[in-house]
Design a protein around this motif. Structure first.
Motif, short mmCIF file in Angstrom:
data_model
loop_
_atom_site.label_atom_id
_atom_site.label_comp_id
_atom_site.label_asym_id
_atom_site.label_seq_id
_atom_site.Cartn_x
_atom_site.Cartn_y
_atom_site.Cartn_z
N THR A 57 0.84 -1.20 0.00
CA THR A 57 0.00 0.00 0.00
C THR A 57 0.87 1.25 0.00
OG1 THR A 57 -1.67 -1.21 1.24
CG2 THR A 57 -1.89 1.18 1.16
N PHE B 111 -1.27 4.83 -12.12
CA PHE B 111 -0.24 4.35 -11.21
C PHE B 111 0.74 3.51 -12.03
CE2 PHE B 111 -4.21 4.73 -8.87
CZ PHE B 111 -3.84 5.60 -7.86
N SER C 139 -12.84 6.43 -6.29
CA SER C 139 -12.24 5.15 -5.90
C SER C 139 -12.60 4.09 -6.92
CB SER C 139 -12.71 4.74 -4.50
OG SER C 139 -14.11 4.56 -4.48
N ILE D 140 -4.05 10.23 -1.86
CA ILE D 140 -4.25 9.08 -2.73
C ILE D 140 -3.70 7.85 -2.03
CG2 ILE D 140 -3.75 8.07 -4.98
CD1 ILE D 140 -3.17 10.99 -5.93
N PHE E 105 -3.13 3.68 -2.78
CA PHE E 105 -3.11 2.68 -3.84
C PHE E 105 -2.48 1.39 -3.33
CE2 PHE E 105 -0.71 0.71 -7.38
CZ PHE E 105 -1.79 0.26 -8.12
N TYR F 241 -7.78 1.69 -5.31
CA TYR F 241 -7.30 3.05 -5.12
C TYR F 241 -8.42 3.94 -4.61
CZ TYR F 241 -9.46 4.01 -9.68
OH TYR F 241 -10.35 4.13 -10.73
#
Length: 173
Positions: free
Chosen positions: A8, A23, A40, A60, A62, A69
């Motif tokens: 994470t 990402f 999200s 943010i 992820f 996310y």
């Protein structure tokens, strides 16, 4: 980005409305995640760009294992002054050493400051209502009302973001 656990990641950043985000791993597009949902969703390998509808600061989160996310909009205050105060500053705990507000980002403050061994904090409007501190030196994330930052003597270029509390003190001498 900052790693929260093995899979994470979290980042606080200003994003422009109308822009898109993705990402990616190791600064390479070979492994990337995208999704069409905001704020999200679950990113998929080589998925679409994530639409950013509004300007603002976002926290943010992820997960590179699940692809999950979230983009959380942050409420921000606008300050007219942010400075450094503490036993390490010329003014001690009685007077702030003001930083200069960035021309393009009203939440970024910076300046060159000479400090002695001691402690310091960031605070807004020459008042304790909004102040940030941490035990991390020379850089880290100050939290509202946090601990005093330990400081070593030197001349520093100080950079501070009043929205997320991130600070960097780069030693000149």
């Amino acid at each position: 980005p900052e790693r929260v656990d093995l899979n994470t990641w979290t980042l606080t950043v200003f994003l422009k409305g109308g822009a898109e985000a993705k990402f990616r791993a190791s600064d390479d597009w070979g492994v990337n995640w995208g999704g069409s949902d905001f704020p999200s969703g679950t990113g998929t390998q080589d998925g679409p760009n994530i639409p950013i509808p509004n300007d603002g600061y976002y926290k943010i989160i992820f997960n590179d294992q699940t692809g999950d996310y979230t983009f959380t909009a942050l409420a921000t205050k606008d300050f007219t002054t942010v400075g450094v105060i503490g036993s390490a500053t010329a003014g001690g705990w009685d007077s702030d050493t003001d930083l200069t507000q960035d021309t393009f980002n009203r939440h970024i403050w910076s300046g060159e400051i000479t400090l002695i061994d001691g402690e310091a904090k960031f605070r807004a409007e020459n008042d304790w209502a909004d102040n940030w501190g941490s035990t991390s030196y020379p850089s880290g994330y100050g939290i509202g009302g946090g601990d005093n930052i330990p400081v070593k003597a030197g001349t520093y270029f100080v950079w501070f973001n009043d929205c997320c509390g991130m600070y960097v003190d780069q030693v000149y001498s």
